[in-house]
Each structure stands twice: as C-alpha cells, then as structure tokens.
Motif scaffolding. Sequence first.
Motif, short mmCIF file in Angstrom:
data_model
loop_
_atom_site.label_atom_id
_atom_site.label_comp_id
_atom_site.label_asym_id
_atom_site.label_seq_id
_atom_site.Cartn_x
_atom_site.Cartn_y
_atom_site.Cartn_z
N UNK A 34 -12.11 8.08 -7.77
CA UNK A 34 -12.83 8.52 -6.57
C UNK A 34 -14.33 8.24 -6.63
N UNK A 35 -14.87 8.06 -7.83
CA UNK A 35 -16.32 7.96 -7.98
C UNK A 35 -16.71 6.81 -8.90
N UNK A 36 -17.96 6.39 -8.78
CA UNK A 36 -18.55 5.48 -9.75
C UNK A 36 -18.74 6.25 -11.05
N UNK A 37 -18.68 5.57 -12.18
CA UNK A 37 -18.76 6.25 -13.47
C UNK A 37 -19.61 5.46 -14.46
N UNK A 38 -20.02 6.14 -15.51
CA UNK A 38 -20.72 5.52 -16.64
C UNK A 38 -20.05 6.01 -17.92
N UNK A 39 -19.79 5.11 -18.87
CA UNK A 39 -19.07 5.51 -20.09
C UNK A 39 -19.93 6.36 -21.03
N UNK A 40 -19.26 7.25 -21.74
CA UNK A 40 -19.86 8.03 -22.83
C UNK A 40 -19.04 7.71 -24.08
N UNK A 41 -19.35 6.60 -24.74
CA UNK A 41 -18.52 6.14 -25.86
C UNK A 41 -18.63 7.07 -27.07
N UNK A 92 -16.65 10.04 -19.94
CA UNK A 92 -17.45 9.35 -18.93
C UNK A 92 -18.11 10.36 -18.00
N UNK A 93 -19.21 9.92 -17.41
CA UNK A 93 -19.93 10.66 -16.39
C UNK A 93 -19.60 10.07 -15.02
N UNK A 94 -19.40 10.89 -14.03
CA UNK A 94 -19.49 10.45 -12.64
C UNK A 94 -20.96 10.14 -12.36
N UNK A 95 -21.24 9.10 -11.58
CA UNK A 95 -22.62 8.73 -11.28
C UNK A 95 -22.81 8.54 -9.78
N UNK A 96 -24.08 8.49 -9.38
CA UNK A 96 -24.39 8.13 -8.00
C UNK A 96 -24.52 6.62 -7.89
N UNK A 97 -24.98 6.14 -6.74
CA UNK A 97 -25.04 4.70 -6.50
C UNK A 97 -26.05 3.97 -7.34
N UNK A 98 -27.02 4.71 -7.91
CA UNK A 98 -28.03 4.10 -8.78
C UNK A 98 -27.63 4.16 -10.25
N UNK A 99 -26.41 4.64 -10.52
CA UNK A 99 -25.96 4.77 -11.90
C UNK A 99 -26.49 6.01 -12.60
N UNK A 100 -27.08 6.93 -11.82
CA UNK A 100 -27.63 8.16 -12.39
C UNK A 100 -26.51 9.17 -12.57
N UNK A 101 -26.43 9.75 -13.76
CA UNK A 101 -25.35 10.68 -14.09
C UNK A 101 -25.36 11.90 -13.17
N UNK A 102 -24.18 12.32 -12.78
CA UNK A 102 -23.97 13.53 -11.98
C UNK A 102 -23.99 14.71 -12.96
N UNK A 103 -25.19 15.04 -13.41
CA UNK A 103 -25.33 15.97 -14.55
C UNK A 103 -24.93 17.39 -14.21
N UNK A 104 -24.84 17.71 -12.94
CA UNK A 104 -24.51 19.08 -12.56
C UNK A 104 -23.01 19.35 -12.58
#
Length: 387
Positions: free
Chosen positions: A55-62, A260-272
């Motif tokens: 459902x969302x863009x993501x960034x890996x947390x290896x 992995x983190x869900x991210x916004x369109x700029x690749x910024x982590x959805x930290x909340x």
Amino acid sequence: MRTVIKWLLRITLALVLAAIVVGVWKREEIKRLMAVNSLFSEEKIVHNFSHMDEAFLTAPLPRGNGPTWELPYGAGFDLPDGTDEWVDERAVTSLLVMQNGEVRFEEYYLGTGADDRRISWSVAKSYLSALFGILLSEGVITSLDDPVVQYAPQLKGSAYDGATIRNVLNMASGVTFDEDYLDPNSDINRMGRIVALGGELDDFAASLNESFAPPGETYQYVSIDTHVLGMVIRGATGRSVTDLLTEKIIQPLGLEHDGYYVTDGAGVAFVLGGLNFTTRDFARFGQMILQNGVHNGQQLVPADWIAVSTAASSPTKPGKIGYGYQWWIPVGAEDGEFMARGVYGQYIYFDQARDVLIVTTGADRRFRDPGVSEENIEMFRSIARSL
C-alpha cells in the motif's frame, strides 16, 4: 449531422485515451490510494497489516551481516484465566512473553506467522525516542529546550514556531491536529492519503498553522509531533532517520529479519508509525530497552535517557494514563512499568521489576471502545504477575 457525430466521437476517443494515459501514469498512486481506503476493512485488515509494502512506498532497514541475537526458550507456563477470550475479543495476531531474557510463551493467530513483518503503528514513536536519546548523548542535539525551528527551519511561521523539542517529545506542542481514525476527513487520515499518493510530510507539517494551547501547557496526542522530531533529527545530522536507526540500533541488535519503514514521496521515513518487523524482532528491541539499553555488552541507548524518557513528564490530566518522551506510563505504574503502544492493538509492555517483556500485535477494529486500553494493560499485568 455526420460532422457533429464525427466530432463527438473524436472528443470521446480523446477523453478515453487521456483517461488510459493518466491511469497508466498514475497506476501505482491509484493502486496505493485504493489500498489505503480499504486498509482497515474487516476482511482485509489482518492481511494488510502484514503487507504494508503493498500500500505504501518503503525504505529497507537491513539487519546487516552480524550474528542473530538468539532468544532462548525457557519453561512454558499457563496463561492466566481469560487470556484466550481476550485474544479473540481483541483480534490479537501475535503474543510473545519473555522473562529473564527467555521466551516463555509465543503464539500467532488469525493466520499470521512468525515471519510476518507486522506494522508497528505508534510503537515506532518509542524507537524514535531511543534514537533521539543516542543523538542527544552524542551532542548532535544540544538541548531538549532548543526550539524545533533551530533544526527544522521549514517550520518557521507554522504552529510549531515557538515549541521546544521537549514540548514535542511530550506531545504538548499545542498544535491543532485531528487524530480521529474513524473520520475520513481528519488530519490523521488526510496525512495517510498524502503518504499513499507520494506527497511530502515535511510540507504537511509546515502547513499546520493553528494552535489550541501554548506549547508545553497541555498534553494532547498529536502524531505529527513525532514527524517534527524526525525533522529535527534530519536537520541536526544531515542524515536520514532510516540510515541512523539502522546504524545505531537495528544492526547492533542482531535482528532475525530485515525490516522496513513506510515512507512518503520524498523517501522520508514515516517515523510516527511506519516500522515493520517480525514480532520476535520487536521483542529484541524491547529486551534491549528492558536491559537499560545494553545488548551484548554494548550500551546502545543511554540508560539515563531510558529512565527519563519513560517517566511521566508530560502534563497529562490527573488520573489518566501518563506520557513521557514518546513512551506511555500506565495509571498506577510500578517502578519500571511502561510501554510502547500503537493503534489496533500493537504493544511492547515492560515490567523491569519482574524482568518481563510482552509483545503483542493485533488487528482490533474496536481498539477505541471505552475500557479497551485499560483491559489490555490489566491483561499484561496479569500475565507478568503469573510468571
């Protein structure tokens, strides 16, 4: 007449072709928006919470190449009476209980399994708190009483102008933000659509310009506050939260699986609320915190930060659940009793005096019903005291 018909046909064909082009061009955005709109539906919620990357863009947390932190199994025990009914009523998807560093109970429900990487929701806020404590101890951030705009200048002129880091850590920014998950037009749901469609949360935070109270005066749970903490971290370090969390916490922990983190369109982590890990990997983070920030002889998170951040320092109302620096403190808490908590039934519960850690994930669509939160806490206490 024939000329008019031909003209109408051409217009219709052009509109159809345009719709096809837009559909192909925006296919991924449309797919994500449709997924978000059914994210919490009864028939899909369990699956969705284990597949947020659909459902969302993501960034890996290896997890890195280090050895896995083995979690040994201890003796089994009988769960307190009423636990099975609680699991059913609260749509629990996993329950893991640890004592003295050993797994005493582990079970998965509703078709989920040990390898499911489950969404943390606001449990992620407590991870960010741990990272914040590390950076504060390193001197990257000077003081909790620094204004947030010192590190996040994009927020100048917004409702956050005038709030300190401490105010925001305490959820006492005074910023107006509607957190009603059941209202499709609330700020929290509007923010979710922005993330799904590839928008940028920095712009969203900077657009908030209304306050309901002066900073530091009143507690009100405002999830976007945690995003602002992420902006402070990025501004102070010039690095992403994803990279910092991976380097300073995730890889030293010896996780079993990549997260992995869900991210916004700029690749910024959805930290909340956008962390995704297995239940056992949530437990590894929790066990490190339970051990006052130490793992494998290394002080990952400063012990004094864990102590101060898990104390009830926010100006919450008397008799209500307490809040620290992105951690929850139950009413009537004993020393060393605190928790990370996320919507729909995500918890990491700590009882340091008994050396007990409890991790649950869930898909509880009734999590906001009166008394549910208190019922969950009493269940955790009952489990801890039965060991």
